[in-house]
Design an enzyme around this catalytic site. Sequence first.
Site, mmCIF file in Angstrom:
data_model
loop_
_atom_site.group_PDB
_atom_site.id
_atom_site.type_symbol
_atom_site.label_atom_id
_atom_site.label_comp_id
_atom_site.label_asym_id
_atom_site.label_seq_id
_atom_site.Cartn_x
_atom_site.Cartn_y
_atom_site.Cartn_z
ATOM 1 N N GLY A 157 6.392 8.032 1.026
ATOM 2 C CA GLY A 157 7.347 7.682 2.079
ATOM 3 C C GLY A 157 8.111 6.409 1.717
ATOM 4 O O GLY A 157 9.343 6.358 1.771
ATOM 5 N N HIS A 158 7.364 5.381 1.314
ATOM 6 C CA HIS A 158 8.012 4.133 0.874
ATOM 7 C C HIS A 158 8.883 4.400 -0.368
ATOM 8 O O HIS A 158 9.996 3.900 -0.464
ATOM 9 C CB HIS A 158 6.958 3.086 0.474
ATOM 10 N N GLN A 200 11.285 1.319 15.551
ATOM 11 C CA GLN A 200 11.579 0.143 14.725
ATOM 12 C C GLN A 200 12.989 0.242 14.141
ATOM 13 O O GLN A 200 13.757 -0.727 14.162
ATOM 14 C CB GLN A 200 10.540 0.047 13.608
ATOM 15 N N LEU A 226 3.173 10.669 6.232
ATOM 16 C CA LEU A 226 2.463 9.723 5.362
ATOM 17 C C LEU A 226 2.454 8.342 6.011
ATOM 18 O O LEU A 226 3.440 7.916 6.611
ATOM 19 C CB LEU A 226 3.146 9.641 4.000
ATOM 20 N N SER A 227 1.331 7.670 5.893
ATOM 21 C CA SER A 227 1.200 6.322 6.456
ATOM 22 C C SER A 227 0.073 5.603 5.725
ATOM 23 O O SER A 227 -0.933 6.226 5.353
ATOM 24 C CB SER A 227 0.843 6.421 7.951
ATOM 25 N N ASN A 249 0.859 -1.187 0.000
ATOM 26 C CA ASN A 249 0.000 0.000 0.000
ATOM 27 C C ASN A 249 0.895 1.237 0.000
ATOM 28 O O ASN A 249 0.818 2.102 0.866
ATOM 29 C CB ASN A 249 -0.963 -0.008 1.206
ATOM 30 N N ALA A 269 8.589 11.296 5.235
ATOM 31 C CA ALA A 269 7.881 12.007 4.156
ATOM 32 C C ALA A 269 6.531 12.453 4.707
ATOM 33 O O ALA A 269 5.825 11.661 5.357
ATOM 34 C CB ALA A 269 7.687 11.086 2.961
ATOM 35 N N HIS A 292 3.207 4.542 -0.580
ATOM 36 C CA HIS A 292 3.036 5.993 -0.765
ATOM 37 C C HIS A 292 4.435 6.603 -0.931
ATOM 38 O O HIS A 292 5.437 5.865 -0.954
ATOM 39 C CB HIS A 292 2.273 6.580 0.414
HETATM 40 P P1 AMP Z 1 5.406 -0.252 6.316
HETATM 41 O O1 AMP Z 1 4.910 -0.611 4.965
HETATM 42 O O2 AMP Z 1 4.473 0.600 7.109
HETATM 43 O O3 AMP Z 1 5.930 -1.445 7.086
HETATM 44 O O4 AMP Z 1 6.674 0.664 6.075
HETATM 45 C C1 AMP Z 1 7.768 0.206 5.317
HETATM 46 C C2 AMP Z 1 8.912 1.163 5.468
HETATM 47 O O5 AMP Z 1 8.503 2.457 5.010
HETATM 48 C C3 AMP Z 1 9.347 1.341 6.940
HETATM 49 O O6 AMP Z 1 10.762 1.415 6.980
HETATM 50 C C4 AMP Z 1 8.706 2.653 7.307
HETATM 51 O O7 AMP Z 1 9.395 3.333 8.339
HETATM 52 C C5 AMP Z 1 8.811 3.404 5.997
HETATM 53 N N1 AMP Z 1 7.844 4.505 5.964
HETATM 54 C C6 AMP Z 1 6.498 4.443 6.122
HETATM 55 N N2 AMP Z 1 5.959 5.675 6.092
HETATM 56 C C7 AMP Z 1 6.992 6.543 5.929
HETATM 57 C C8 AMP Z 1 7.101 7.956 5.827
HETATM 58 N N3 AMP Z 1 6.038 8.742 5.910
HETATM 59 N N4 AMP Z 1 8.324 8.505 5.663
HETATM 60 C C9 AMP Z 1 9.425 7.707 5.596
HETATM 61 N N5 AMP Z 1 9.399 6.373 5.676
HETATM 62 C C10 AMP Z 1 8.207 5.795 5.845
#
Ligand code: AMP
Length: 285
Positions: free
Chosen positions: A36-37, A154, A185-186, A32, A177, A34
Amino acid sequence: MKTEISIQGLTASLSSARQSRKTIGFVPTMGNLHQGHLNLVREARKLCDVVVVSIFVNPIQFGPNEDFDSYPRTLDQDSQLLADVGCDIIFAPSVEQMYGKYPRLTNISVGQITDDLCGAQRLGHFDGVAVVVTKLFNIVQPHFAFFGQKDYQQLAVIKQFVQDLNMPIEIMGVPIARAEDGLALSSRNGYLSAEHRQTAPVIYQSLKTAASNLKQGALLSDVLLQIKNELTQHGFEVDYVEARSPMLQTVEQFDQDIVLFVAAKLGKTRLIDNLQVNFSSSFKI
Ligand code: AMP
């Protein structure tokens, strides 16, 4: 760009890269995706010859009342985004591939720095993260792995076990991000109602105000209370507002570089954010 769903397929895809001594960069995600990823992937692209992104919603890092079943799974859309930023290989294994073959009897548990912040609220979460990241590291065997500072605890946990266990991987932290209004972003932002989405940037605003007050000499305890009050006034249910050193030791005063942490719920959606506040640059000589 290739998508591999089996461990064997991925290993085969990476073997020629490894033979020709190419550097492998790895970005673990739950999909999913965005910006940030995608920033993590862009950083990997700059530094490494081959970029691998995993998409795996890891069941063992979710608590019994958390959103494992409803977590958004959008592989087609993610594949398109990853192709656009130059990812070479997507690794999208099934739960069966990752955990199905044998019962797992091994756990990886990082002490102390997982006891509080999100660790206190989400029991077993960081063990689940440490196990899946270690499995993924062993499967991909990257030279560099990229993680977001958004999930600061984490990132610290991963740096800690990589160092403690002598894993030959360089861990790269990438800045948060944000949306234009400052909300980090999340993938979980999609759960917010329109009204809550409007309120959500208050987290970052209160963190920024706190940082500026600290730099002007306010007491750390006062500033933490101020963030908590502001969030409560805007209808957040606050899980925690805390300050820690960069490697998550407790701090009493703002007399070193610190990180401010917030976790708070709007409705059922739990949001986290953090802000690094640099001590030394607050002094102008
Ligand atoms: P996730 O899919 O939530 O497990 O996130 C995967 C990776 O993307 C992890 O290292 C998160 O810290 C990073 N991540 C998620 N959201 C952001 C963001 N807004 N800015 C930077 N890294 C992010």
